[in-house]
Write a protein that holds these residues in place. Sequence first.
Motif, PDB file in Angstrom:
ATOM      1  N   THR A   1       7.519   3.336 -12.564  1.00 52.90           N
ATOM      2  CA  THR A   1       6.233   3.000 -11.966  1.00 52.90           C
ATOM      3  C   THR A   1       5.556   1.842 -12.697  1.00 52.90           C
ATOM      4  O   THR A   1       5.002   0.951 -12.075  1.00 52.90           O
ATOM      5  CB  THR A   1       5.318   4.246 -11.963  1.00 52.90           C
TER       6      THR A   1
ATOM      7  N   GLU B   1      -2.196   4.163  -9.671  1.00 52.51           N
ATOM      8  CA  GLU B   1      -3.294   5.131  -9.641  1.00 52.51           C
ATOM      9  C   GLU B   1      -2.874   6.405  -8.921  1.00 52.51           C
ATOM     10  O   GLU B   1      -3.204   7.517  -9.357  1.00 52.51           O
ATOM     11  CB  GLU B   1      -4.514   4.511  -8.960  1.00 52.51           C
ATOM     12  N   ASP B   2      -2.146   6.257  -7.816  1.00 47.83           N
ATOM     13  CA  ASP B   2      -1.681   7.433  -7.085  1.00 47.83           C
ATOM     14  C   ASP B   2      -0.682   8.230  -7.928  1.00 47.83           C
ATOM     15  O   ASP B   2      -0.727   9.458  -7.946  1.00 47.83           O
ATOM     16  CB  ASP B   2      -1.027   7.022  -5.760  1.00 47.83           C
TER      17      ASP B   2
ATOM     18  N   GLN C   1      -2.974   0.429  -6.652  1.00 45.62           N
ATOM     19  CA  GLN C   1      -3.121   1.794  -6.159  1.00 45.62           C
ATOM     20  C   GLN C   1      -1.850   2.616  -6.345  1.00 45.62           C
ATOM     21  O   GLN C   1      -1.924   3.842  -6.465  1.00 45.62           O
ATOM     22  CB  GLN C   1      -3.549   1.801  -4.687  1.00 45.62           C
ATOM     23  N   PHE C   2      -0.694   1.951  -6.374  1.00 46.19           N
ATOM     24  CA  PHE C   2       0.576   2.665  -6.576  1.00 46.19           C
ATOM     25  C   PHE C   2       0.543   3.425  -7.905  1.00 46.19           C
ATOM     26  O   PHE C   2       0.893   4.609  -7.970  1.00 46.19           O
ATOM     27  CB  PHE C   2       1.733   1.665  -6.554  1.00 46.19           C
TER      28      PHE C   2
ATOM     29  N   ALA D   1      -2.573  10.152 -10.591  1.00 52.06           N
ATOM     30  CA  ALA D   1      -3.359  11.242 -10.009  1.00 52.06           C
ATOM     31  C   ALA D   1      -2.483  12.417  -9.595  1.00 52.06           C
ATOM     32  O   ALA D   1      -2.969  13.546  -9.488  1.00 52.06           O
ATOM     33  CB  ALA D   1      -4.152  10.721  -8.806  1.00 52.06           C
ATOM     34  N   ASN D   2      -1.195  12.143  -9.358  1.00 48.20           N
ATOM     35  CA  ASN D   2      -0.276  13.183  -8.875  1.00 48.20           C
ATOM     36  C   ASN D   2       0.930  13.338  -9.793  1.00 48.20           C
ATOM     37  O   ASN D   2       2.002  13.747  -9.356  1.00 48.20           O
ATOM     38  CB  ASN D   2       0.189  12.831  -7.455  1.00 48.20           C
TER      39      ASN D   2
ATOM     40  N   GLU E   1       0.813  -1.214   0.000  1.00 53.95           N
ATOM     41  CA  GLU E   1       0.000   0.000   0.000  1.00 53.95           C
ATOM     42  C   GLU E   1       0.852   1.273   0.000  1.00 53.95           C
ATOM     43  O   GLU E   1       0.319   2.375   0.143  1.00 53.95           O
ATOM     44  CB  GLU E   1      -0.941   0.000   1.206  1.00 53.95           C
TER      45      GLU E   1
ATOM     46  N   ASN F   1       3.186   4.312  -1.556  1.00 46.54           N
ATOM     47  CA  ASN F   1       3.259   5.067  -2.808  1.00 46.54           C
ATOM     48  C   ASN F   1       4.064   6.335  -2.562  1.00 46.54           C
ATOM     49  O   ASN F   1       4.429   6.650  -1.422  1.00 46.54           O
ATOM     50  CB  ASN F   1       1.869   5.361  -3.388  1.00 46.54           C
ATOM     51  N   TYR F   2       4.357   7.076  -3.627  1.00 48.66           N
ATOM     52  CA  TYR F   2       5.177   8.280  -3.504  1.00 48.66           C
ATOM     53  C   TYR F   2       4.498   9.342  -2.630  1.00 48.66           C
ATOM     54  O   TYR F   2       5.161  10.041  -1.859  1.00 48.66           O
ATOM     55  CB  TYR F   2       5.467   8.875  -4.878  1.00 48.66           C
ATOM     56  N   SER F   3       3.191   9.463  -2.744  1.00 50.60           N
ATOM     57  CA  SER F   3       2.472  10.476  -1.959  1.00 50.60           C
ATOM     58  C   SER F   3       2.576  10.198  -0.471  1.00 50.60           C
ATOM     59  O   SER F   3       2.741  11.126   0.332  1.00 50.60           O
ATOM     60  CB  SER F   3       1.001  10.530  -2.382  1.00 50.60           C
ATOM     61  N   LYS F   4       2.483   8.935  -0.084  1.00 44.85           N
ATOM     62  CA  LYS F   4       2.632   8.574   1.330  1.00 44.85           C
ATOM     63  C   LYS F   4       4.032   8.932   1.823  1.00 44.85           C
ATOM     64  O   LYS F   4       4.197   9.410   2.951  1.00 44.85           O
ATOM     65  CB  LYS F   4       2.357   7.082   1.544  1.00 44.85           C
TER      66      LYS F   4
END
Length: 280
Positions: A158, A192-193, A189-190, A196-197, A87, A89-92
């Motif tokens: 990615t 998708e995130d 989700q990786f 999205a960003n 779970e 990802n770069y945003s986390k």
Amino acid sequence: MTHKNNILNRASKKPILWDAFYNATGIQKPLVIFCHGYKGFKDWGAWDLVGEAFAQADLFFVKFNFSHNGGTMEQPIDFPDLEAFAENNYSKELEDLEDLINFFRSTSNPFQAEIDPNKLILIGHSRGGGIVTIKATEDDRITKVITWASVSDFGKRTATSGELEQWQKDGVKYVLNGRTKQQMPHNYQFYEDFKANESRLNIEKAVKKLNIPHLIIHAKDDPSVAFSEAEALHSWNTKSILFPIENSDHVFGASHPWQPEVLPAPLEKVVQKSTAFIRP
């Protein structure tokens, strides 16, 4: 002084495990925060020796595990929690770094007497290099940024076009960890995130926006992240300093576990160049 395995608890988020290395002089020092890379962790190889070397240079050095790197509070080494890893990802990771910075800048930070509030340096290794570069463009509290063997493009790492359809269909893909032999899961989700960003996560755009001192250190023979990626970073910010390391690899001669009580020679050069850049 060394403080190992401190826990930063956060509401509705996984906690962050961190270490600090410093000389307890009561005199404020530049704060250096180090971010590990992909399949990395704060206790890998010679990172403790790196922390001690920064402390000897009279810097306040912090390293930590990203909250979803696969470690736990009880087992911070290697990857006992692959569900968390899946779970990540770069945003986390950017959010983790933000929360850690906020903690060391807050009044609840117990080390205020030791940390100069006006000097914050980020160092990132490999994927962590991309994370600190992006964060350095977003946070004006950061005064210098250093990358060690950094990637220059998150997009090409990615997903490849050939695997994307299968990844979406299965909901997960696996990458072998050559050292631990674990199959490391990445949930869809990786991707998708990232999509999205995508604008925020563009390392080239971030490097071009940097207006603080920027040091790029990279081994010329790095087999994992080509030296050409360091050259690209340097070309995007001509005011940056590119420092090549000869006859070395992606981790500058270290390995895990690291038994010697001294740094490998290439990593010692990396530390010396970095500390001199912070304290010219």
